[in-house]
Design an enzyme around this catalytic site. Structure first.
Site, PDB file in Angstrom:
ATOM      1  N   GLU A   1      77.500  68.014  -7.592  1.00  0.00           N
ATOM      2  CA  GLU A   1      78.181  67.073  -8.407  1.00  0.00           C
ATOM      3  C   GLU A   1      77.278  66.806  -9.738  1.00  0.00           C
ATOM      4  OE1 GLU A   1      79.134  63.494  -6.133  1.00  0.00           O
ATOM      5  OE2 GLU A   1      80.273  64.548  -4.744  1.00  0.00           O
TER       6      GLU A   1
ATOM      7  N   GLU B   1      81.697  69.468   0.350  1.00  0.00           N
ATOM      8  CA  GLU B   1      81.135  68.029   1.025  1.00  0.00           C
ATOM      9  C   GLU B   1      82.700  67.233   1.401  1.00  0.00           C
ATOM     10  OE1 GLU B   1      78.043  66.338  -1.121  1.00  0.00           O
ATOM     11  OE2 GLU B   1      78.787  64.495  -0.964  1.00  0.00           O
TER      12      GLU B   1
HETATM   13  C1  GAL Z   1      78.846  62.395  -2.780  1.00  0.00           C
HETATM   14  C2  GAL Z   1      77.512  62.930  -3.179  1.00  0.00           C
HETATM   15  C3  GAL Z   1      76.578  62.566  -1.849  1.00  0.00           C
HETATM   16  C4  GAL Z   1      76.667  61.042  -1.601  1.00  0.00           C
HETATM   17  C5  GAL Z   1      78.136  61.140  -1.090  1.00  0.00           C
HETATM   18  C6  GAL Z   1      78.598  59.534  -0.557  1.00  0.00           C
HETATM   19  O1  GAL Z   1      79.467  62.288  -3.942  1.00  0.00           O
HETATM   20  O2  GAL Z   1      77.456  64.238  -3.339  1.00  0.00           O
HETATM   21  O3  GAL Z   1      75.130  62.713  -2.405  1.00  0.00           O
HETATM   22  O4  GAL Z   1      76.448  60.288  -2.467  1.00  0.00           O
HETATM   23  O5  GAL Z   1      78.926  61.347  -2.235  1.00  0.00           O
HETATM   24  O6  GAL Z   1      80.010  59.654  -0.150  1.00  0.00           O
END
Ligand code: GAL
Length: 806
Positions: A423, A499
């Site tokens: 991100e 993710e």
């Molecule tokens: C994502 C990020 C992670 C964490 C997660 C929490 O956007 O890559 O590091 O912050 O959100 O939902």
């Protein structure tokens, strides 16, 4: 007798001659530690007597105390879609990791003489380490997560040498708890001038079939008149192939070695070979080193997706931050192994090291236990997310950081993909596209065998700019609604859920009414374990299951996260106290939340899952609607409350949740016995599970994950502590304060109850139960023998467990 004596002599000779070629000396004992600036690198006698003595790996901040002021900041978290700054607490765990510190140690290099070379390797140092040997600075490395080494030959003197390391952690340098100090191994490597280069061996398996594999070994070495013998050993240590060559081009040998009837590496069968490299100058053996590797083939195909050894599969993965809960960031093999064991039981087959270089121990364990690995590098490139983050170093350091990651880890068969970023705000703008390309080309140059991804959250921007199109594998973070668009827009024909989910829950805590909701907050700073709560940018597990199950071009997912971690207490990052995450499938103590069973019911295809939630202790809710969910791989089940059928539920398409959970939404609470009977496809009762309303806590129960541990001073038995009523029923809401005592050849290391809002310090021998449970960590000493843990609590029958170390 005689023959034994001869054998002994040979072993001794071998060890001595081996030691002459290469010695590796771990520096783990006798470190002096000082928190503050006011110290010196000088080798002269200087008063470190008052410094504390610590062992490395070490995390100076994990002992606390938790303090709101440590990481209080007034910021808008842009990645979370915030526009207006608000006061944030607990973002980095509220543990005292910020500031400067020094470590000192003394070492000798036995038999050091001219012609030897000495290197010092750090496998991570948080952060900005500067390293001094005998008063001379030998180097520095900004990124705390990376592995690095320096040639310190010129600084070495006979006798005692002084090593000093200064570290500095700035405020606003991380989005989670980074840990602090020499949190991974430090070692010395002593070898001959004529030797294999540091991380100089690269083993790949470019051809794999059932009957034969081609093992390609590239070896960089220095010296004159060199030849190299590489011997391949199977897992039992038998020689399966050997090759000797003196053809060296520049500094590199290249060998192609056939292995007949290879045993392939996979999560289901993690078979490992070893390549033993022997370097000769003339006829003299000058260096010897061993590289463990696996024979396996990976393929990413737009038509079929990802395949391992010719079999198409999807990643059933989780993201992990590096901290180990109550141990902080200090690496511990038994804690890592326990995490992976829990994940394997869930049916998980892959790990993403979010958002940085994994420990070498974690990779070794994934090789051995069978988990594929997505190794990541950065959470920031040139554009910052936090004021003092990696963006300060990106231009100057990114290439050498990527190079070290690859060279140090490329022989691990578990690694099947690299990630050059998570991100990154550079997803916006033309500069970011160039950076993505530049980084990916470094990966390709260093390792042509694995593809590169980036976890993208700005999916529309990356579709428009070409950022997403140039990646080997486009990775989407959340944004389940954009998968179709991204698949159409990007040319690769594959999408990875790099993710996913970010569902939030607190183990054993349930909230009513049971409704799907984003950013839900409660006065007790907990999230509901009905698994219906998530964040504005995220979703529930089922949205991802549906994508995985219905889109052949989605190649798998990495759930955020396998375990809770210190810091990032969303949705309570503006509410104190709260200092660790709610995202974990397992809590910070490693205890499974209900969600564990939801993933297990989908992912573990060899064992059945049948799990009921919530617990059944709802004094005061009599007659009120108290939904019951069952997580199971069976399609249907019948629920009985106090012997009376509450009806059969069958998985169906009425909602994403109904596809994967069995839900009795209208059940009214009445104390007693709740029983679920699962039915197989033919409608026959296949399994059942019962939970009961418990009476008052009466007795403490202790369940160790291992009763016998190694007497190495590092090994840990994780003992789950719970309380039961007089009839042995689990008291799921108990919150008794308990006290711990370890006697014999072990020590009390820490405890953790998984409560993100608790400010109790892990290393103190007392803690409250949270939702009826906690975990005590009992560590071995270096003396073998009996160990006893005794747990006491007011008005409770004590729990006693006898452990052993060998
Ligand atoms: C994502 C990020 C992670 C964490 C997660 C929490 O956007 O890559 O590091 O912050 O959100 O939902």
């Amino acid at each position: 007798m005689k023959r034994e004596g001869l054998f002994f002599l040979l072993v001794l000779l071998f060890q001595v001659s081996f030691a002459q070629q290469r010695q590796e000396i771990e520096l783990n004992q006798g470190w002096k530690f000082y928190k503050g600036q006011n110290a010196s690198a000088s080798q002269k006698e200087f008063n470190d007597k008052k410094w504390s003595t610590v062992t490395v790996p070490h995390d100076w901040a994990i002992y606390g105390p938790f303090d709101k002021e440590v990481d209080k900041q007034v910021v808008a978290i842009l990645q979370n879609g915030e526009k207006v700054p608000t006061e944030k607490t607990g973002r980095t765990g509220s543990l005292p990791h910020i500031g400067d510190a020094w470590y000192r140690n003394y070492f000798t290099v036995p038999g050091f003489q001219k012609g030897k070379r000495v290197f010092i390797q750090f496998e991570g140092a948080m952060s900005e380490p500067k390293v001094y040997v005998n008063g001379t600075k030998v180097g520095e490395w900004n990124y705390g997560y990376n592995y690095f080494y320096f040639d310190i030959t010129d600084q070495i003197q006979n006798g005692k040498n002084t090593l000093a390391v200064s570290l500095s952690n700035k405020p606003l340098s991380s989005r989670w708890y980074p840990g602090a100090g020499l949190f991974r191994k430090v070692k010395l490597i002593v070898k001959n001038e004529e030797s294999i280069e540091h991380w100089g061996t690269f083993v790949t398996t470019p051809f794999v079939s059932d009957t034969q594999a081609k093992v390609n070994v590239k070896t960089k070495a220095a010296g004159k008149d060199l030849s190299l013998e590489t011997t391949i050993l199977d897992a039992q240590g038998n020689t399966v192939a050997t090759n000797k060559t003196s053809a060296i081009f520049g500094k590199e040998f290249e060998q192609n070695i056939a292995v007949q009837n290879p045993k392939l590496w996979s999560p289901e069968s993690p078979y490992l070979y070893t390549a033993v490299s022997r370097l000769y100058s003339g006829n003299t053996l000058k260096d010897e080193s061993s590289t463990r590797f696996g024979i396996r083939q990976i393929n990413y195909d737009p038509k079929t997706g990802f395949s391992l050894n010719g079999k198409v599969r999807k990643f059933k993965g989780v993201c992990l931050h590096h901290d180990l809960g109550p141990l902080g960031s200090a690496i511990n093999v038994s804690a890592l192994r326990r995490q992976l064991r829990i994940l394997k039981d869930m049916g998980c087959d892959a790990v993403r090291s979010s958002h940085n270089m994994p420990s070498l121990e974690q990779l070794q364990l994934c090789d051995e236990m069978g988990l594929m690995f997505l190794a990541e590098t950065f959470d920031e490139w040139a554009k910052p997310k936090v004021k003092n983050g990696y963006a300060r170093f990106f231009d100057q350091d990114a290439e050498k950081d990527v190079v070290n990651l690859i060279r140090a880890t490329r022989n691990h068969p578990c690694i099947v993909m690299w990630s050059s970023g998570n991100e990154v705000p550079d997803q916006f703008g033309a500069e970011g596209v160039k950076r993505a390309k530049w980084l990916q080309e470094i990966f390709h140059r260093e390792d042509p065998t694995r593809p590169v991804t980036v976890g993208m959250d700005q999916v529309k921007a990356t579709m428009a700019s070409g950022f997403g199109a140039l990646l080997d594998i486009p990775g989407l973070n959340y944004r389940t609604h954009l998968y179709e668009d991204a698949f159409k827009a990007f040319p690769q024909g594959l999408i990875l859920g790099s993710e996913t989910a970010s569902t939030v829950s607190s183990r054993g805590v349930y909230k009513f009414p049971v409704v799907k909701a984003a950013e839900k907050r409660y006065d007790d700073h907990q999230c509901s374990s009905y698994d219906m709560e998530y964040c504005s940018w995220s979703n529930l597990p089922e949205d991802d299951f549906i994508l995985q199950d219905t889109k052949p071009w989605v190649i798998g997912q990495f759930v955020w996260t396998g375990f809770d971690y210190l810091g990032e207490p969303t949705p309570y990052d503006s509410y104190w106290p709260s200092r660790s995450s709610y995202f974990g499938i397992n809590d910070l103590a490693g205890l499974p939340k209900d969600r564990f069973y939801l993933y297990r019911s989908q992912w573990n295809t060899t064992e059945n899952t049948l799990h009921i939630l919530p617990h059944w202790n709802w004094e005061g809710r009599e007659g009120q609607v108290t939904p019951v969910f069952v997580y199971t791989n069976y399609d249907s089940a019948e629920l009985f409350l106090n012997g009376k059928s509450m009806g059969v539920q069958k998985k169906n398409d009425s909602s994403p949740q109904a596809k994967y959970r069995l839900m009795w939404m209208d059940l009214k609470y009445e104390p007693g016995t709740l029983k679920v009977v699962a039915y197989d496809k033919a409608g026959k009762a296949a399994a059942e599970k019962t939970i009961k309303t418990a009476g008052k806590p009466a007795r403490i129960v202790l369940e160790p994950d291992r009763k016998v541990i190694d007497a190495d001073g590092n090994d840990i038995s994780f003992v789950t502590v719970s309380v039961v009523d007089k009839d042995g029923n689990a008291c799921a809401t108990a919150n008794n304060q308990l006290n711990f005592k370890v006697s014999g050849n072990g020590t009390y290391r820490a405890a953790c109850n998984g409560d993100a809002s608790s400010l109790e310090q892990f290393h103190l021998p007392t803690m409250k139960l949270f939702s009826g449970k906690l975990v005590v960590l009992v560590q071995s000493t270096s003396k073998a023998g009996d160990i006893q843990l005794r747990v006491e609590g007011k008005g409770l029958q004590a729990g006693i467990i006898d452990l052993k170390s060998k």
